[in-house]
Design a protein around this motif. Structure first.
Motif, mmCIF file in Angstrom:
data_model
loop_
_atom_site.group_PDB
_atom_site.id
_atom_site.type_symbol
_atom_site.label_atom_id
_atom_site.label_comp_id
_atom_site.label_asym_id
_atom_site.label_seq_id
_atom_site.Cartn_x
_atom_site.Cartn_y
_atom_site.Cartn_z
ATOM 1 N N ALA A 159 3.271 102.385 10.100
ATOM 2 C CA ALA A 159 2.179 101.494 9.695
ATOM 3 C C ALA A 159 2.654 100.128 9.206
ATOM 4 N N ASN A 160 3.962 99.914 9.186
ATOM 5 C CA ASN A 160 4.534 98.600 8.834
ATOM 6 C C ASN A 160 4.102 98.105 7.453
ATOM 7 N N ILE A 161 4.044 99.022 6.496
ATOM 8 C CA ILE A 161 3.621 98.652 5.141
ATOM 9 C C ILE A 161 4.749 97.900 4.440
ATOM 10 N N LYS A 162 4.391 96.786 3.829
ATOM 11 C CA LYS A 162 5.349 96.017 3.036
ATOM 12 C C LYS A 162 4.976 96.131 1.557
ATOM 13 N N LYS A 163 5.965 95.938 0.712
ATOM 14 C CA LYS A 163 5.745 96.074 -0.725
ATOM 15 C C LYS A 163 4.619 95.147 -1.168
ATOM 16 N N GLY A 164 3.646 95.732 -1.865
ATOM 17 C CA GLY A 164 2.517 94.957 -2.367
ATOM 18 C C GLY A 164 1.289 94.996 -1.488
ATOM 19 N N ASP A 165 1.370 95.668 -0.343
ATOM 20 C CA ASP A 165 0.249 95.716 0.594
ATOM 21 C C ASP A 165 -0.898 96.593 0.093
ATOM 22 N N GLN A 234 -3.756 95.345 4.759
ATOM 23 C CA GLN A 234 -2.607 95.057 5.610
ATOM 24 C C GLN A 234 -2.249 96.251 6.505
ATOM 25 N N ALA A 235 -2.680 97.433 6.120
ATOM 26 C CA ALA A 235 -2.523 98.619 6.967
ATOM 27 C C ALA A 235 -3.824 99.409 6.911
ATOM 28 N N VAL A 236 -4.402 99.665 8.079
ATOM 29 C CA VAL A 236 -5.609 100.478 8.171
ATOM 30 C C VAL A 236 -5.262 101.724 8.976
ATOM 31 N N VAL A 253 -8.668 94.834 9.277
ATOM 32 C CA VAL A 253 -7.239 94.552 9.183
ATOM 33 C C VAL A 253 -7.021 93.083 8.841
ATOM 34 N N SER A 254 -6.172 92.820 7.881
ATOM 35 C CA SER A 254 -5.875 91.436 7.505
ATOM 36 C C SER A 254 -5.039 90.754 8.582
ATOM 37 N N ARG A 255 -4.947 89.459 8.519
ATOM 38 C CA ARG A 255 -4.051 88.727 9.405
ATOM 39 C C ARG A 255 -2.622 89.225 9.186
ATOM 40 N N GLY A 256 -1.922 89.493 10.280
ATOM 41 C CA GLY A 256 -0.560 90.004 10.176
ATOM 42 C C GLY A 256 -0.481 91.479 9.873
ATOM 43 N N GLY A 257 -1.622 92.171 9.865
ATOM 44 C CA GLY A 257 -1.646 93.581 9.491
ATOM 45 C C GLY A 257 -1.544 94.526 10.674
ATOM 46 N N THR A 258 -1.659 95.806 10.370
ATOM 47 C CA THR A 258 -1.478 96.860 11.379
ATOM 48 C C THR A 258 -2.641 97.841 11.338
ATOM 49 N N LEU A 259 -3.156 98.161 12.522
ATOM 50 C CA LEU A 259 -4.120 99.241 12.681
ATOM 51 C C LEU A 259 -3.371 100.435 13.259
ATOM 52 N N LEU A 260 -3.393 101.559 12.560
ATOM 53 C CA LEU A 260 -2.707 102.759 13.039
ATOM 54 C C LEU A 260 -3.729 103.808 13.460
ATOM 55 N N PHE A 280 -4.191 85.867 17.916
ATOM 56 C CA PHE A 280 -4.116 84.772 16.961
ATOM 57 C C PHE A 280 -4.137 85.247 15.504
ATOM 58 N N ASN A 281 -4.557 86.475 15.268
ATOM 59 C CA ASN A 281 -4.467 87.042 13.917
ATOM 60 C C ASN A 281 -3.208 87.890 13.737
ATOM 61 N N ASP A 282 -2.395 87.962 14.809
ATOM 62 C CA ASP A 282 -1.111 88.677 14.743
ATOM 63 C C ASP A 282 -1.279 90.125 14.280
ATOM 64 N N ILE A 283 -2.293 90.791 14.799
ATOM 65 C CA ILE A 283 -2.565 92.176 14.409
ATOM 66 C C ILE A 283 -1.848 93.132 15.355
ATOM 67 N N SER A 284 -1.173 94.113 14.789
ATOM 68 C CA SER A 284 -0.498 95.148 15.571
ATOM 69 C C SER A 284 -1.387 96.386 15.650
ATOM 70 N N ILE A 285 -1.434 96.992 16.825
ATOM 71 C CA ILE A 285 -2.115 98.271 17.002
ATOM 72 C C ILE A 285 -1.064 99.290 17.393
ATOM 73 N N THR A 286 -0.964 100.363 16.635
ATOM 74 C CA THR A 286 0.048 101.367 16.924
ATOM 75 C C THR A 286 -0.544 102.764 16.748
ATOM 76 N N THR A 287 0.227 103.759 17.129
ATOM 77 C CA THR A 287 -0.194 105.152 17.039
ATOM 78 C C THR A 287 0.867 105.954 16.318
#
Length: 345
Positions: A159-165, A234-236, A253-260, A280-287
């Motif tokens: 989910a690409n979680i960063k500290k503080g997300d 930042q991670a949904v 999902v926030s800008r730069g965030g990830t949808l899992l 343009f919102n730099d959103i990642s979609i992953t599984t």
């Protein structure tokens, strides 16, 4: 021995079959606990495998190890273990890059005949590469949570979680609750859960959520916007296997965030979204599909350390004779989380 065998969705029979005989490089395990997986209540997913002996969230006791392998492994007869039904070869291209679930051996490996049986045969590859000895402090019920917890461990890594997300977990069944319990271990500062069932919303607060959103009473977008001062999450993590829910979750999902995407949809469903918005919102979609040996080891530690609380997760216990009732309660998705089948008690 007794087994729970599914013929089609809603038709499970308790049957007698011979205790399986392990080969010289297998082990025989007396099953003590087996959880009901949320995948087992998706008709499109489970019926294509029928008829089958259900169950893969397993713990038990090793009663026999084949003579050819007995001196080669760290496990011994009498050990209490958590058994993963899939195990990788550890040497192929996919294993070397940590993509264990793409390993052909992982996909072909299995336990015999299935977890909801009084005894199972554990083949050598499973025994060597993803069977864990349980600490004395853990119960068999806690051992049966290792596999589902490991699936969440892998999910949170991806989910690409960063500290503080901020992490938003949509769908607060048992897997959603485990995400709530573990999100901070992977960097989250704020953890929010969303569901429409009051029982599960209350459970999420006990599991460690900072806030919950009752989607039956409030708009999830507006509620999340207020809780995050407009930044969104930042991670949904999307639990329901629904393209509508997945599509609607993209706006959370926030800008730069990830949808899992945590749960599959049936094969005919297609996801449609604006590439322009994603780009343009730099959103990642992953599984995140299942888990590997690295995840099960971490999961066992989280359970042992009490970060994953089995008292919150396990809401119902049944003998194998009442497996149909257990499945009905799980499928209703209301006032239940993990239903556990107890065997050989």
């Amino acid at each position: 021995m007794r087994v729970a065998k599914l013929y089609r969705f809603g038709e499970i029979k308790i049957e007698e079959m011979p205790v399986p005989e392990p080969g010289p490089r297998d082990a025989l395990v007396k099953v003590k606990a087996c959880g009901i997986c949320s995948g087992d209540i998706m008709p499109w997913y489970i019926e294509k495998k029928a008829p089958l002996v259900l169950g893969h969230e397993i713990s038990g006791e090793i009663v026999k190890i084949g003579e050819e392998i007995k001196s080669e492994i760290f496990l011994k007869e009498g050990d209490r273990v958590a058994v993963h039904h899939h195990a990788p070869c550890m040497g192929c291209f996919y294993c070397k890059r940590g993509d264990f679930v793409q390993c052909e051996t992982w996909r072909k490996s299995k336990i015999i005949p299935g977890g909801m049986a009084e005894y199972i045969v554990v083949p050598e590859v499973n025994l060597r590469n993803d069977t864990l000895k349980l600490p004395d402090s853990l119960s068999f019920e806690q051992g049966a949570l290792v596999e589902p917890v490991a699936c969440v461990v892998k999910s949170l890594k991806r989910a690409n979680i960063k500290k503080g997300d901020t992490v938003l977990v949509i769908g607060l069944g048992v897997m959603g609750q485990i995400h709530i319990m573990l999100a901070r271990q992977f960097g989250a500062q704020k953890v929010i859960g969303a569901d429409m069932v009051s029982f599960r919303l209350e459970k999420a607060m006990k599991a460690g959520a900072d806030h919950v959103i009752d989607v039956s009473r409030e708009d999830i977008y507006e509620a999340l916007k207020n809780l995050t001062d407009g930044l969104m999450a930042q991670a949904v993590i999307v639990g329901p296997g629904s393209v509508d829910v997945i599509t609607n979750s993209l706006r959370l999902v926030s800008r730069g965030g990830t949808l899992l995407i945590f749960t599959p949809t049936s094969p005919e469903q297609k996801l449609c979204f604006s590439v322009n918005d994603i780009y343009f919102n730099d959103i990642s979609i992953t599984t995140s599909y299942s888990c590997g040996p690295d995840d099960t080891k971490e999961a066992l530690k989280f359970i042992e350390n009490g970060i994953v609380d089995s008292n919150v997760l396990i809401t119902h216990r049944f003998p194998i004779e009442k497996v149909n009732e257990a499945y009905e309660i799980t499928a209703m998705a209301k006032n239940s989380l993990k239903c556990m089948i107890l065997l050989n008690s």
